[in-house]
Design an enzyme around this catalytic site. Structure first.
Site, PDB file in Angstrom:
ATOM      1  N   ILE A  98       0.842  -1.196   0.000  1.00 36.70           N
ATOM      2  CA  ILE A  98       0.000   0.000   0.000  1.00 36.70           C
ATOM      3  C   ILE A  98       0.874   1.242   0.000  1.00 36.70           C
ATOM      4  CG2 ILE A  98      -1.806   1.267   1.236  1.00 36.70           C
ATOM      5  CD1 ILE A  98      -2.549  -1.409   2.584  1.00 36.70           C
ATOM      6  N   CYS A  99       0.563   2.158  -0.886  1.00 38.76           N
ATOM      7  CA  CYS A  99       1.272   3.438  -0.924  1.00 38.76           C
ATOM      8  C   CYS A  99       0.325   4.541  -0.473  1.00 38.76           C
ATOM      9  CB  CYS A  99       1.783   3.736  -2.347  1.00 38.76           C
ATOM     10  SG  CYS A  99       2.613   5.343  -2.482  1.00 38.76           S
TER      11      CYS A  99
END
Length: 268
Positions: free
Chosen positions: A93-94
């Site tokens: 996840i960014c």
């Protein structure tokens, strides 16, 4: 294998409180599951928000905490395959909250809510999935179609996470509670023993008397014999009570025989 031993005691205590709060008052659309013996990996099921291509899907993800938490942010991964600009093919996840905007005072609840909001409003400018990011900017309809397709195939509801058993204290923290509880129980027993003499013996005696059939071992409850020596038919005489009576009757009968013999000898 990672365990709570990798985390400082004060961090474990804080995490336990946070997880208990998440369990009792879960954020909207998020269910958290955790192993009491290992807070370094926290799982969550996130419901796809209504009105998005992820609606009706359930996405499982995890947060991995390092031994330096909360000074360093957790790492987030989606375990459910998803078509999203800010989620890489390996599930990473960014989001700025888990990177440059991280603050040690941020709680797990805030992190999970930010991740769910990411499903509502993606940020294609910082895309990990370049295809999804480009498609979102140039052809939203095609992006939404692919996102719904992934959701229908991969985000079907899974077996429920275990929740409802998160304790505020972990195994290590429970030691003090068990010791205190044992000491309190010992004090209560000593106090009770001092006030009653021997509560255990008294209790056993009371129990044994309650379990005995009515009349056993009690002279008052033994049935009475009539003049002819017949026992009343309304009650059955216990063997222990009947034995002395039978012996007494035998002695009386023998005495009568001796008296009769004496009378006969006097006549002669």
């Amino acid at each position: 294998m990672a365990t709570n031993e990798n985390l400082p005691p004060n961090v474990i205590k804080q995490l336990a409180k946070e997880l208990k709060s998440l369990d009792e008052i879960p954020p909207e659309g998020i269910k958290v599951g955790v192993n009491d013996d290992d807070f370094t990996t926290i799982f969550a099921d996130i419901d796809g928000p209504a009105g998005t291509p992820y609606e009706n899907g359930v996405f499982r993800m995890k947060l991995i905490l390092s031994s330096d938490f909360p000074h360093t942010p957790p790492k987030g991964y989606f375990l459910t395959k998803i078509f999203h600009p800010n989620i890489a093919n390996n599930g990473e996840i960014c989001v700025n909250t888990l990177k440059k905007d991280w603050n040690p005072t941020l709680g797990l609840r805030h992190v999970l809510l930010v991740i769910r909001c990411l499903l509502i409003e993606p940020f294609p400018e910082s895309a990990l999935n370049e295809q999804a990011g480009k498609m979102l900017l140039e052809n939203y309809e095609e992006y939404a179609r692919l996102a719904r397709l992934y959701t229908g195939i991969h985000a079907k509801p899974k077996s429920k996470l275990k929740h409802g058993a998160i304790s505020e204290s972990t195994t290590a923290l429970n030691v003090d509670k068990r010791n205190n509880s044992s000491a309190q129980n010992a004090d209560q027993k000593n106090t009770l023993a001092a006030s009653t003499g021997n509560p255990t013996t008294a209790s056993n005696k009371a129990t044994s008397l309650e379990d005995q059939p009515a009349g056993v071992g009690s002279v008052a409850s033994a049935p009475q014999s009539n003049e002819s020596g017949a026992v009343g038919s309304s009650t059955t005489m216990p063997a222990a009570a009947a034995a002395p009576i039978t012996q007494k009757k035998g002695v009386q009968a023998e005495k009568k025989k001796i008296d009769a013999r004496k009378k006969s000898l006097k006549r002669l």
